[in-house]
Design a protein around this motif. Structure first.
Motif, PDB file in Angstrom:
ATOM      1  N   ILE A  89      -7.283  -2.211  -4.926  1.00 32.42           N
ATOM      2  CA  ILE A  89      -6.486  -1.043  -4.115  1.00 32.42           C
ATOM      3  C   ILE A  89      -6.095  -1.528  -2.746  1.00 32.42           C
ATOM      4  O   ILE A  89      -4.967  -1.422  -2.395  1.00 32.42           O
TER       5      ILE A  89
ATOM      6  N   GLN B 240      -3.076  -4.176  -3.341  1.00 31.53           N
ATOM      7  CA  GLN B 240      -1.872  -3.486  -3.775  1.00 31.53           C
ATOM      8  C   GLN B 240      -1.330  -2.543  -2.719  1.00 31.53           C
ATOM      9  O   GLN B 240      -0.110  -2.588  -2.457  1.00 31.53           O
ATOM     10  N   CYS B 241      -2.214  -2.111  -1.902  1.00 32.43           N
ATOM     11  CA  CYS B 241      -1.455  -1.387  -0.699  1.00 32.43           C
ATOM     12  C   CYS B 241      -0.931  -2.258   0.365  1.00 32.43           C
ATOM     13  O   CYS B 241      -0.007  -1.940   0.921  1.00 32.43           O
ATOM     14  N   TYR B 242      -1.758  -3.226   0.933  1.00 31.51           N
ATOM     15  CA  TYR B 242      -1.229  -4.208   1.847  1.00 31.51           C
ATOM     16  C   TYR B 242       0.047  -4.889   1.337  1.00 31.51           C
ATOM     17  O   TYR B 242       1.209  -4.624   2.056  1.00 31.51           O
TER      18      TYR B 242
ATOM     19  N   GLY C 250       2.980  -2.197   0.622  1.00 32.64           N
ATOM     20  CA  GLY C 250       3.183  -1.443   2.053  1.00 32.64           C
ATOM     21  C   GLY C 250       4.075  -2.490   2.884  1.00 32.64           C
ATOM     22  O   GLY C 250       5.045  -1.755   3.661  1.00 32.64           O
TER      23      GLY C 250
ATOM     24  N   ALA D  20      -0.479   1.623   5.088  1.00 29.76           N
ATOM     25  CA  ALA D  20      -0.634   1.861   3.712  1.00 29.76           C
ATOM     26  C   ALA D  20      -1.681   2.260   3.039  1.00 29.76           C
ATOM     27  O   ALA D  20      -1.968   3.003   2.369  1.00 29.76           O
ATOM     28  N   VAL D  21      -2.762   1.202   3.605  1.00 31.96           N
ATOM     29  CA  VAL D  21      -3.972   1.443   3.000  1.00 31.96           C
ATOM     30  C   VAL D  21      -4.663   2.829   3.525  1.00 31.96           C
ATOM     31  O   VAL D  21      -5.149   3.395   2.733  1.00 31.96           O
TER      32      VAL D  21
ATOM     33  N   ASP E 186      -2.238   5.497   1.746  1.00 30.17           N
ATOM     34  CA  ASP E 186      -1.809   5.483   0.031  1.00 30.17           C
ATOM     35  C   ASP E 186      -2.940   4.937  -0.545  1.00 30.17           C
ATOM     36  O   ASP E 186      -2.662   4.899  -1.895  1.00 30.17           O
ATOM     37  N   ALA E 187      -4.072   4.603  -0.166  1.00 29.67           N
ATOM     38  CA  ALA E 187      -5.343   4.120  -1.019  1.00 29.67           C
ATOM     39  C   ALA E 187      -5.539   5.136  -1.980  1.00 29.67           C
ATOM     40  O   ALA E 187      -5.909   4.801  -3.297  1.00 29.67           O
TER      41      ALA E 187
ATOM     42  N   VAL F 156      -2.931   4.902  -4.908  1.00 28.62           N
ATOM     43  CA  VAL F 156      -3.225   3.746  -5.810  1.00 28.62           C
ATOM     44  C   VAL F 156      -4.279   4.045  -6.701  1.00 28.62           C
ATOM     45  O   VAL F 156      -4.300   3.537  -7.878  1.00 28.62           O
TER      46      VAL F 156
ATOM     47  N   VAL G   5       2.863   3.724  -3.221  1.00 31.20           N
ATOM     48  CA  VAL G   5       2.829   3.209  -1.857  1.00 31.20           C
ATOM     49  C   VAL G   5       3.999   3.542  -0.973  1.00 31.20           C
ATOM     50  O   VAL G   5       3.984   4.380  -0.060  1.00 31.20           O
TER      51      VAL G   5
ATOM     52  N   ASN H 149       4.932   7.270  -1.746  1.00 25.19           N
ATOM     53  CA  ASN H 149       3.897   8.162  -1.640  1.00 25.19           C
ATOM     54  C   ASN H 149       3.858   9.352  -2.801  1.00 25.19           C
ATOM     55  O   ASN H 149       3.478  10.370  -2.391  1.00 25.19           O
TER      56      ASN H 149
END
Length: 247
Positions: free
Chosen positions: A81, A84-86, A89, A108-109, A112-113, A116, A157, A160
């Motif tokens: 997670i 992917q977010c990092y 984003g 993003a973490v 949007d964690a 994801v 992400v 959103n």
């Protein structure tokens, strides 16, 4: 709206990667940390070889193995997670501004964690179905699953979108632009296979081998994410081309 050609998206994604090497850092760091933690955790588990048998002992060690597996799974999911977010984003920020920083990934973490995680659960469930159907479809179900979920993380992400909505949007984009998605999916699939082979060779080198392998693997991942995010930004409903989407 003028939609960039596939060639332009691939070229621009490479240009953005060469100017934003920082995109590679989170995946490498998280991957090494997760590998180190899970490795240490596994080494600290008791060795059952030669232990006395018995229902109580077997149950105790079985429970311990289950708990250990659950802990490792949680660590791996958390790492997935965060990575992917990092990566997504930062890729989104790079496309929209031409430059990105770790702060974009951190944002993003934080934001949007949950998206994801929800999307990952649905991806897992649909992935299981695709695998079960694979013997009856000559692996076509896995390929179709891969193509139609290609934009899911970007939707979660950058767009959103929550959970199932991210998969729906990915499906809608892939269906409306199937030819483009097919080309992207095949090229990125080949690149990732080549990247894994090169990384595997370097992984045997002493001392820095695993680090070099991790960097090579994440370079390929970061580039793939940049390509997918770039396509997502111009193909999602109501989208306008990002400032750096044309060359």
């Amino acid at each position: 709206m003028q939609v960039p050609t596939v060639e332009n998206v691939f070229a621009r994604a490479w240009d953005l990667l060469t100017k934003n090497w920082v995109i590679v850092i989170p995946g490498v760091v998280v991957g090494l940390v997760v590998g180190l933690v899970t490795g240490i955790y596994a080494l600290n588990q008791p060795d059952t070889y030669g232990e006395p048998s018995g229902a109580a002992v077997s149950f105790a060690y079985g429970l311990g193995a289950f708990v250990s597996g659950a802990v490792v799974a949680v660590i791996a999911i958390a790492g997935y997670i965060v990575t992917q977010c990092y990566t997504a984003g930062m890729a989104g920020a790079a496309w929209q501004r031409g430059v990105t920083t770790l702060a974009d990934g951190t944002r993003a973490v934080n934001e949007d964690a949950g998206n994801v995680l929800g999307a990952a659960i649905y991806l897992f469930l649909f992935g299981i179905v695709a695998i079960l159907l694979a013997p009856f479809t000559f692996l076509l179900s896995i390929f179709v699953f891969y193509l139609f979920t290609l934009y899911t993380i970007a939707a979660a992400v950058v767009g959103n979108q929550r959970g199932m909505n991210a998969l729906r949007e990915s499906y809608a984009i892939a269906r409306s632009r199937f030819g483009t998605t097919l080309i992207i999916g095949i090229v990125l699939g080949v690149l990732q296979v080549i990247g894994k082979l090169i990384a595997h060779v370097f992984s045997f080198a002493p001392l820095l081998g695993p680090v070099i392998a991790a960097i090579i693997s994440q370079l390929v991942v970061a580039y793939a994410v940049l390509v997918v995010v770039g396509e997502y930004l111009v193909l999602r409903p109501g989208a306008t081309p990002p400032p750096s989407a044309t060359i």
